[in-house]
Design a protein around this motif. Sequence first.
Motif, mmCIF file in Angstrom:
data_model
loop_
_atom_site.group_PDB
_atom_site.id
_atom_site.type_symbol
_atom_site.label_atom_id
_atom_site.label_comp_id
_atom_site.label_asym_id
_atom_site.label_seq_id
_atom_site.Cartn_x
_atom_site.Cartn_y
_atom_site.Cartn_z
ATOM 1 N N GLU A 159 -12.732 -110.057 7.976
ATOM 2 C CA GLU A 159 -12.191 -108.706 7.866
ATOM 3 C C GLU A 159 -10.784 -108.604 8.439
ATOM 4 O O GLU A 159 -9.978 -107.780 7.991
ATOM 5 C CB GLU A 159 -13.121 -107.688 8.533
ATOM 6 N N VAL A 160 -10.461 -109.455 9.424
ATOM 7 C CA VAL A 160 -9.096 -109.481 9.952
ATOM 8 C C VAL A 160 -8.144 -110.046 8.898
ATOM 9 O O VAL A 160 -7.014 -109.578 8.725
ATOM 10 C CB VAL A 160 -9.025 -110.304 11.255
ATOM 11 N N THR A 161 -8.603 -111.059 8.185
ATOM 12 C CA THR A 161 -7.796 -111.629 7.103
ATOM 13 C C THR A 161 -7.518 -110.580 6.025
ATOM 14 O O THR A 161 -6.390 -110.453 5.534
ATOM 15 C CB THR A 161 -8.524 -112.839 6.493
ATOM 16 N N THR A 162 -8.538 -109.806 5.662
ATOM 17 C CA THR A 162 -8.360 -108.753 4.665
ATOM 18 C C THR A 162 -7.374 -107.699 5.150
ATOM 19 O O THR A 162 -6.503 -107.242 4.393
ATOM 20 C CB THR A 162 -9.720 -108.098 4.348
ATOM 21 N N ALA A 163 -7.496 -107.307 6.424
ATOM 22 C CA ALA A 163 -6.569 -106.318 6.982
ATOM 23 C C ALA A 163 -5.146 -106.851 7.004
ATOM 24 O O ALA A 163 -4.185 -106.117 6.740
ATOM 25 C CB ALA A 163 -7.014 -105.934 8.393
ATOM 26 N N LEU A 164 -4.997 -108.138 7.305
ATOM 27 C CA LEU A 164 -3.673 -108.753 7.318
ATOM 28 C C LEU A 164 -3.042 -108.704 5.930
ATOM 29 O O LEU A 164 -1.843 -108.393 5.785
ATOM 30 C CB LEU A 164 -3.784 -110.197 7.792
ATOM 31 N N ALA A 165 -3.836 -108.976 4.896
ATOM 32 C CA ALA A 165 -3.330 -108.916 3.520
ATOM 33 C C ALA A 165 -2.859 -107.510 3.181
ATOM 34 O O ALA A 165 -1.798 -107.314 2.573
ATOM 35 C CB ALA A 165 -4.402 -109.374 2.534
ATOM 36 N N ALA A 166 -3.651 -106.504 3.565
ATOM 37 C CA ALA A 166 -3.275 -105.121 3.271
ATOM 38 C C ALA A 166 -1.991 -104.741 4.003
ATOM 39 O O ALA A 166 -1.125 -104.056 3.448
ATOM 40 C CB ALA A 166 -4.418 -104.186 3.676
ATOM 41 N N GLN A 167 -1.862 -105.198 5.260
ATOM 42 C CA GLN A 167 -0.666 -104.887 6.034
ATOM 43 C C GLN A 167 0.595 -105.483 5.413
ATOM 44 O O GLN A 167 1.595 -104.804 5.214
ATOM 45 C CB GLN A 167 -0.809 -105.431 7.460
ATOM 46 N N ASP A 182 5.627 -104.879 2.266
ATOM 47 C CA ASP A 182 6.604 -105.433 1.335
ATOM 48 C C ASP A 182 6.715 -104.632 0.049
ATOM 49 O O ASP A 182 7.788 -104.575 -0.563
ATOM 50 C CB ASP A 182 6.264 -106.889 1.026
ATOM 51 N N LEU A 183 5.639 -104.008 -0.390
ATOM 52 C CA LEU A 183 5.721 -103.184 -1.595
ATOM 53 C C LEU A 183 6.556 -101.933 -1.372
ATOM 54 O O LEU A 183 7.148 -101.393 -2.309
ATOM 55 C CB LEU A 183 4.320 -102.800 -2.065
ATOM 56 N N ALA A 184 6.609 -101.457 -0.118
ATOM 57 C CA ALA A 184 7.376 -100.250 0.195
ATOM 58 C C ALA A 184 8.750 -100.556 0.790
ATOM 59 O O ALA A 184 9.468 -99.647 1.193
ATOM 60 C CB ALA A 184 6.585 -99.384 1.178
ATOM 61 N N ARG A 207 15.986 -102.051 0.553
ATOM 62 C CA ARG A 207 16.914 -103.183 0.577
ATOM 63 C C ARG A 207 17.387 -103.527 1.981
ATOM 64 O O ARG A 207 17.588 -104.686 2.328
ATOM 65 C CB ARG A 207 18.129 -102.891 -0.311
ATOM 66 N N ARG A 208 17.577 -102.496 2.801
ATOM 67 C CA ARG A 208 18.063 -102.763 4.155
ATOM 68 C C ARG A 208 17.029 -103.553 4.944
ATOM 69 O O ARG A 208 17.358 -104.512 5.650
ATOM 70 C CB ARG A 208 18.368 -101.452 4.875
ATOM 71 N N THR A 209 15.766 -103.172 4.795
ATOM 72 C CA THR A 209 14.708 -103.892 5.483
ATOM 73 C C THR A 209 14.591 -105.315 4.953
ATOM 74 O O THR A 209 14.413 -106.267 5.717
ATOM 75 C CB THR A 209 13.371 -103.159 5.315
ATOM 76 N N ALA A 210 14.704 -105.481 3.642
ATOM 77 C CA ALA A 210 14.641 -106.817 3.046
ATOM 78 C C ALA A 210 15.764 -107.692 3.570
ATOM 79 O O ALA A 210 15.573 -108.884 3.855
ATOM 80 C CB ALA A 210 14.706 -106.719 1.521
ATOM 81 N N ALA A 211 16.949 -107.111 3.719
ATOM 82 C CA ALA A 211 18.083 -107.873 4.242
ATOM 83 C C ALA A 211 17.826 -108.324 5.673
ATOM 84 O O ALA A 211 18.189 -109.432 6.070
ATOM 85 C CB ALA A 211 19.357 -107.028 4.176
ATOM 86 N N ARG A 212 17.171 -107.474 6.464
ATOM 87 C CA ARG A 212 16.856 -107.838 7.834
ATOM 88 C C ARG A 212 15.849 -108.984 7.873
ATOM 89 O O ARG A 212 15.939 -109.860 8.732
ATOM 90 C CB ARG A 212 16.308 -106.632 8.601
ATOM 91 N N LEU A 213 14.915 -108.974 6.952
ATOM 92 C CA LEU A 213 13.918 -110.036 6.939
ATOM 93 C C LEU A 213 14.542 -111.395 6.625
ATOM 94 O O LEU A 213 14.044 -112.429 7.068
ATOM 95 C CB LEU A 213 12.832 -109.724 5.907
ATOM 96 N N ILE A 214 15.615 -111.406 5.873
ATOM 97 C CA ILE A 214 16.275 -112.669 5.544
ATOM 98 C C ILE A 214 16.804 -113.340 6.809
ATOM 99 O O ILE A 214 16.851 -114.562 6.918
ATOM 100 C CB ILE A 214 17.398 -112.438 4.513
ATOM 101 N N GLY A 244 11.480 -115.531 -6.742
ATOM 102 C CA GLY A 244 10.726 -114.307 -6.490
ATOM 103 C C GLY A 244 10.893 -113.234 -7.545
ATOM 104 O O GLY A 244 10.773 -112.038 -7.261
ATOM 105 N N LEU A 245 11.142 -113.633 -8.802
ATOM 106 C CA LEU A 245 11.382 -112.647 -9.861
ATOM 107 C C LEU A 245 10.189 -111.713 -10.069
ATOM 108 O O LEU A 245 10.365 -110.557 -10.424
ATOM 109 C CB LEU A 245 11.701 -113.379 -11.176
ATOM 110 N N ARG A 246 8.994 -112.224 -9.856
ATOM 111 C CA ARG A 246 7.792 -111.422 -10.090
ATOM 112 C C ARG A 246 7.043 -111.148 -8.796
ATOM 113 O O ARG A 246 5.827 -110.995 -8.789
ATOM 114 C CB ARG A 246 6.885 -112.141 -11.104
ATOM 115 N N ALA A 247 7.763 -111.091 -7.690
ATOM 116 C CA ALA A 247 7.119 -110.932 -6.383
ATOM 117 C C ALA A 247 6.314 -109.638 -6.298
ATOM 118 O O ALA A 247 5.202 -109.617 -5.768
ATOM 119 C CB ALA A 247 8.166 -110.988 -5.275
ATOM 120 N N LYS A 248 6.858 -108.541 -6.801
ATOM 121 C CA LYS A 248 6.162 -107.257 -6.713
ATOM 122 C C LYS A 248 4.818 -107.311 -7.452
ATOM 123 O O LYS A 248 3.825 -106.727 -6.989
ATOM 124 C CB LYS A 248 7.026 -106.140 -7.296
ATOM 125 N N ALA A 249 4.786 -107.995 -8.579
ATOM 126 C CA ALA A 249 3.534 -108.103 -9.326
ATOM 127 C C ALA A 249 2.507 -108.902 -8.533
ATOM 128 O O ALA A 249 1.319 -108.545 -8.476
ATOM 129 C CB ALA A 249 3.789 -108.757 -10.684
#
Length: 485
Positions: free
Chosen positions: A123-131, A136-138, A141-148, A206-211
């Motif tokens: 269940e922790v693994t499932t929660a981690l996936a949801a987190q 990342d779905l939300a 761009r600014r947050t994505a740039a920070r992650l880089i 990562g062209l289809r990352a959102k999918a």
Amino acid sequence: MMTRPGPTQGPLLSADLLARDDLRLALVEHDFAAAFRLVKKYGGLSQNRIASACQLTPGKVSTITSGSQKVTSFEVIARIADGLGIPGHLVGLAARSWEGHSPAGPESAYDAPPADDVPWHPEVTTALAAQLTGTDLAMDRRTAARLITAAALTGTTLLDPLEGWLAEPARGDERRRPGRLGTHDVAQLEQTAVAFRRWDHQFGGGLRAKAVLGQLNDTATALGDRQSPEVERGLYRVMAQLSGTAATMAWDSGRQRRAQDYYRLALRAAHAGDDIPFGANVLAGMARQMLCTDRPTDALELVRLAQDGSRGLSGPRVRAMLHTREAWAYAAMGRVAAFRRATGQAEEELASAGPQEEEPHWIGYFDHAELSGVTGGRLLDLARADPRSHSESASEHIRTALDARGTEAGRSHALDRIGLAETRFIAGDLTGAVEETRRAVEAASLTRSSRVRTQLGALYQYTVGRSESRAVREARDSIRELLAN
């Protein structure tokens, strides 16, 4: 003794400040340089005040804020959390003793993923996936740039939480509503995961990352219900494959730390789904990431963890692939004899393999062409230090790979082309180097992979200082133009 956050005046950081997305993300990523700057700017705390609260010297806070020193010690992270009043989950810790009972509410998208529960709980693994997918779905761009810019984990910080891979999984929580999926639904999801993996291998970037993330999020939702044991096991295997693809997509987009997050999720999901061979494959991917960031010792530890956990359970192609990762680490260490030994073991394992359909689809790519390409790449590593001994052999192996797998290999084809061009430069064959560079640029233009562009940038260095040759100048210009775009 650790301080408690303001026993008489309350936590030093306000609820509004702790709710800021940029601060929460910085804390999740253990980017304390950014966190301290935000605390100073929006919290009004001086460097001395931060130092005093966290039981650090002002000089230590200064070096952390400047980015010249990273915080990796558990003890220091705990002192920062307790001193400033940062809830433990924001920095990957258990709830601090002073937190009490948090009010119920939705989890933040930037909460730190749990990583230290051993044995691993499904269940922790499932929660981690949801987190992770929810974040990342939300993501903007600014947050994505920070992650880089977030650095990848290394050493014990990376390796110790993976020990759960060797332990039996904990039993799942049965207090869930009944699910309605059947094996036919799981089979359809598996085909989707296969398609995503194929697209990533061909195009990269990562062209289809959102999918992929959307499908991964849906899989986590389904696992939140109480499915039949067979369906649940299948769903975790699908989650593992989707997470592995998400990891390579994040890596290809330059997000090293996020790639590790998804690799860890993939390993946990494979563990929950009793897919030990795929778990070994995930660890091999993590090892490759460490090798590409010049951490061969960490890579070797990851390979050994994969070999220990999958001994007697993986087929010859998986075993051969693991030996190539081992050989790569030895080559990076300059251990030529050990490299040759591990490469020989990979060749023996692959020679014993039956038809590809006898092993899982995800290892079907590992054939003699792949072995030649990987071996050629490692000989190229050795050739940089000893051109006379290794450059021609590297060139021969890479050509074999190119002839066998062609342009449809996408990212691998481009990397092979770049590697072959480099072998020609190292060997002093400028005519051949220029021609191979032209082909490498053409192949690189067909993929969005940051790995390909990184390697192309390294190839560019061989064209510098050779301006007397018009052909070399044109090759340099073609690389510069592609990288600029």
